[in-house]
Motif scaffolding. Structure first.
Motif, PDB file in Angstrom:
ATOM      1  N   TYR A 268       0.905  -1.308   0.055  1.00  0.00           N
ATOM      2  CA  TYR A 268      -0.098   0.081  -0.086  1.00  0.00           C
ATOM      3  C   TYR A 268       0.829   1.106  -0.043  1.00  0.00           C
ATOM      4  CZ  TYR A 268      -3.723   3.269   1.711  1.00  0.00           C
ATOM      5  OH  TYR A 268      -4.583   4.319   2.116  1.00  0.00           O
ATOM      6  N   PHE A 269       1.837   1.204   0.736  1.00  0.00           N
ATOM      7  CA  PHE A 269       2.658   2.435   0.987  1.00  0.00           C
ATOM      8  C   PHE A 269       3.534   2.666  -0.263  1.00  0.00           C
ATOM      9  CE2 PHE A 269       6.748   4.420   2.157  1.00  0.00           C
ATOM     10  CZ  PHE A 269       6.482   5.491   2.593  1.00  0.00           C
ATOM     11  N   GLU A 270       4.121   1.627  -1.066  1.00  0.00           N
ATOM     12  CA  GLU A 270       4.778   1.704  -2.177  1.00  0.00           C
ATOM     13  C   GLU A 270       4.127   1.932  -3.088  1.00  0.00           C
ATOM     14  OE1 GLU A 270       8.091   1.724  -2.133  1.00  0.00           O
ATOM     15  OE2 GLU A 270       8.373   1.187   0.003  1.00  0.00           O
ATOM     16  N   GLY A 271       2.959   1.489  -3.184  1.00  0.00           N
ATOM     17  CA  GLY A 271       1.961   1.990  -4.359  1.00  0.00           C
ATOM     18  C   GLY A 271       1.668   3.302  -4.362  1.00  0.00           C
ATOM     19  N   LEU A 272       1.259   3.855  -3.151  1.00  0.00           N
ATOM     20  CA  LEU A 272       0.796   5.403  -3.072  1.00  0.00           C
ATOM     21  C   LEU A 272       2.127   6.343  -3.527  1.00  0.00           C
ATOM     22  CD1 LEU A 272      -1.007   7.483  -1.787  1.00  0.00           C
ATOM     23  CD2 LEU A 272       0.043   7.183   0.360  1.00  0.00           C
ATOM     24  N   LYS A 273       3.394   5.875  -2.901  1.00  0.00           N
ATOM     25  CA  LYS A 273       4.343   6.705  -3.176  1.00  0.00           C
ATOM     26  C   LYS A 273       4.734   6.673  -4.672  1.00  0.00           C
ATOM     27  CE  LYS A 273       8.454   5.345  -1.773  1.00  0.00           C
ATOM     28  NZ  LYS A 273       9.733   4.864  -0.634  1.00  0.00           N
ATOM     29  N   GLY A 274       4.626   5.511  -5.471  1.00  0.00           N
ATOM     30  CA  GLY A 274       4.836   5.569  -6.752  1.00  0.00           C
ATOM     31  C   GLY A 274       3.873   6.363  -7.447  1.00  0.00           C
ATOM     32  N   GLY A 275       2.754   6.328  -7.066  1.00  0.00           N
ATOM     33  CA  GLY A 275       1.553   7.282  -7.908  1.00  0.00           C
ATOM     34  C   GLY A 275       1.482   8.598  -7.573  1.00  0.00           C
ATOM     35  N   LEU A 276       2.524   9.090  -6.165  1.00  0.00           N
ATOM     36  CA  LEU A 276       2.427  10.699  -6.076  1.00  0.00           C
ATOM     37  C   LEU A 276       2.910  11.740  -6.980  1.00  0.00           C
ATOM     38  CD1 LEU A 276       1.898  11.735  -3.107  1.00  0.00           C
ATOM     39  CD2 LEU A 276       4.265  11.819  -2.776  1.00  0.00           C
TER      40      LEU A 276
END
Length: 584
Positions: A268-276
């Motif tokens: 969840y965290f990595e996916g959010l960071k990648g879409g920022l």
């Protein structure tokens, strides 16, 4: 100068005579609604002054900075020995653009043997028909130590200066690129202290308010850096996990997640960071994830975790400035409620199954002897083996047959209602001519209506298409409603039956009577099984007619609406949605 009362009812200002409490509040609002009641404040000019440099208002705390108690004393203290005007503040006011946003400026005053640098949040606004109003609030006071007894220094008392020297009236302008008076940068240069981009008082007030909100909210809130390390946590988060934020600061946020949920949280965290996106200023906030939290003592907590990214692109515009906010909501209470609801549902389903089983067994046990009773009573009434000698016996046989038929009807209704509630009633939906069903039911009920002295009127829409419904249950619905309309009517009463095609393509069956009706408060009770209202005829009905009718209507994907008034009659509408009306 007299002291006037201002906001909060405290006598904390010295002001011009006649200045009202409302006028004081208006002067304060020139800067910000977040002005603290204790902050040093000064104002000059405006509608109460004849000249721009005329002091009209000063807080007691501002007077205290100069060791004076009145506006006149303040004017003398900061004007200098040979000056009659309040020139340092007046010159500062002249540097401000009229009606611009508040800005920060610095002035150095010689107060007695001390030098103090006052950082002002100040603004100058137009005053219609009067000199412009200057308002200044002191944000910071810096002392520069004692001064010697130099006469030169004494002569410069009250003059404004910067850290690099004194600036008197008529002093030459600073060179290009150097710091100018009042902390204002010269052309092409910058001030010694970066000016705040926003109203500093409001910024401080909002910061404190947000911190208070975070600390009082029920959810745990943690601020993370770009690597997922915890920077800070609110008090609810500390209470939730049993950590002090100083103990957990620097740890990865997955230290708060149980091993079972860690892969989900990391993805969840990595996916959010990648879409920022930096340009947006804020990261993606989706629907969150359900995870299992881990407390300091090793216990687990059901959590709903929501992550959001915050970017300060104003500084570098790079991903190095990303921070994340993790909102952790404790689901313990909701999980308990969910378990209780599931348990209650299982109990209700079990109770419904037991009821259906009981009714099926009772029905079987009752139907067999009841069918025999009805059969023998019918044979005796028909006189197949000879007439009944005594007329009284014949009357008794009629009562036996009527009572047996009523019991059989009750058992059938109970079974139907139970099956519908349990979802076990099987309906075969076909294309039905509603007008034909209604006409047939009216024909069946007309003899009973004539016997009761009730007239039935029929008005059918010729353009009504067929509907998708179960014919047997639709016939039972119409017969039940007509039976009630006749039963609870009075001699000379009327029953109107109509079908209507609505503007949106739905079909409505409407039955209106002029009978006894019922109070609006009793309508809900009328749909409860075995409830017989006070206006019901004692000898008629079992209290299952309306509940069964409503259940049958809903089983046909339609809706039933009942409106009634005491002694004025009842209106019942069966509405079939457009999805149940077939095209011609």
């Amino acid at each position: 100068m007299p002291a006037e009362k201002a906001q909060g009812g405290a006598s904390r200002f010295c002001c011009e005579p006649g200045l009202t409490e409302r006028e004081i509040a208006d002067i304060l609002s020139v800067l910000s609604a977040a002005i603290s009641r204790d902050i040093p404040f000064v104002a000059m000019g405006g509608s109460r002054a004849a000249q721009e440099d005329k002091l009209v208002l000063a807080s007691k705390s501002f007077l205290h900075l100069f060791g004076v108690q009145t506006l006149d004393s303040l004017s003398r203290a900061v004007s200098g020995a040979n000056k009659k005007s309040l020139w340092p503040l007046a010159q500062l006011a002249e540097t401000l653009i009229l009606d611009a946003a508040p800005s920060t400026k610095r002035l150095r005053f010689c107060i007695g043997s001390m030098e103090k640098t006052l950082t002002f949040l100040c603004r100058r606004v137009r005053a219609e028909g009067a000199p412009p109003l200057f308002a200044g609030a002191v944000l910071d006071v810096a002392d520069h130590g004692k001064r010697g007894p130099s006469k030169t220094r004494e002569r410069t008392a009250g003059r404004v200066s910067l850290q690099k020297g004194m600036v008197s009236k008529g002093h030459r302008q600073p060179e290009k690129g150097r710091e100018g008076p009042f902390g204002q940068a010269g052309q092409g240069g910058e001030s010694g202290r970066k000016l705040l981009k926003r109203d500093p008082l409001r910024q401080i007030s909002e910061f404190c308010e947000i911190n208070s909100i975070f600390d009082t909210t029920m959810d745990g809130v943690a601020v993370l850096d770009r690597n997922g390390l915890i920077l800070s946590m609110n008090r609810s988060g500390e209470a939730l996990f049993g950590y002090d934020q100083n103990e957990i600061a620097g740890a990865h946020f997955t230290a708060l997640i149980s091993p079972l949920s860690k892969p989900l949280a990391i993805d969840y965290f990595e996916g959010l960071k990648g879409g920022l996106k930096i340009d947006d200023g804020i990261g993606l906030i989706d629907h969150g994830r359900e995870v299992e939290g881990l407390t300091r003592l090793g216990g687990t907590i059901p959590l709903f975790m929501t992550l959001g990214g915050i970017v300060d692109a104003s500084r570098t515009g790079a991903l190095m400035d990303i921070r994340f906010c993790a909102i952790l909501r404790d689901l313990t209470h909701w999980k308990k409620v969910e378990r209780d609801l599931q348990a209650a549902r299982r109990e209700a389903e079990q109770a419904s199954a037991l009821k259906s089983d009981l009714l099926a067994k009772v029905s079987h046990e009752i139907r067999t002897p009841l069918s025999a009773i009805l059969g023998f009573a019918e044979v005796m009434l028909d006189g197949r083996f000879g007439p009944v000698a005594n007329p009284r016996y014949e009357s008794y046989l009629k009562d036996i047959y009527a009572s047996g038929a009523l019991v059989m009807s009750l058992v059938n209704d109970l079974l139907d209602l139970s099956k519908i509630e349990a979802g076990k009633m099987e309906f075969a939906f076909t294309s039905i001519d509603t007008n034909r069903i209604v006409s047939e039911c009216v024909s069946i009920m007309r003899p009973q209506a004539s016997q009761e002295g009730v007239v039935i009127r029929l008005s059918l829409s010729p353009s009504l298409p067929n509907i998708l419904a179960n014919e047997r249950s639709l016939r039972q619905i119409v017969l039940n409603l007509l039976s009630n309309a006749v039963k609870f009517n009075k001699p000379g009463g009327r029953v109107s039956v109509a079908t209507v095609l609505t503007d949106i393509g739905g079909a409505i069956l409407r039955i209106r009577d002029t009978g006894t009706g019922m109070p609006a408060a009793d309508i809900g009770a009328a749909f409860e099984p075995f409830r017989r209202l006070g206006n019901a005829k004692a000898s008629k009905g079992t209290g299952l007619g309306l509940p069964l009718t409503k259940a049958l209507v809903e089983a046909n994907r339609a809706s039933l609406t009942l409106k009634s008034k005491q002694s004025e009659g009842t209106l019942v509408e069966i509405a079939f949605p457009p999805s149940r009306v077939l095209a011609d």
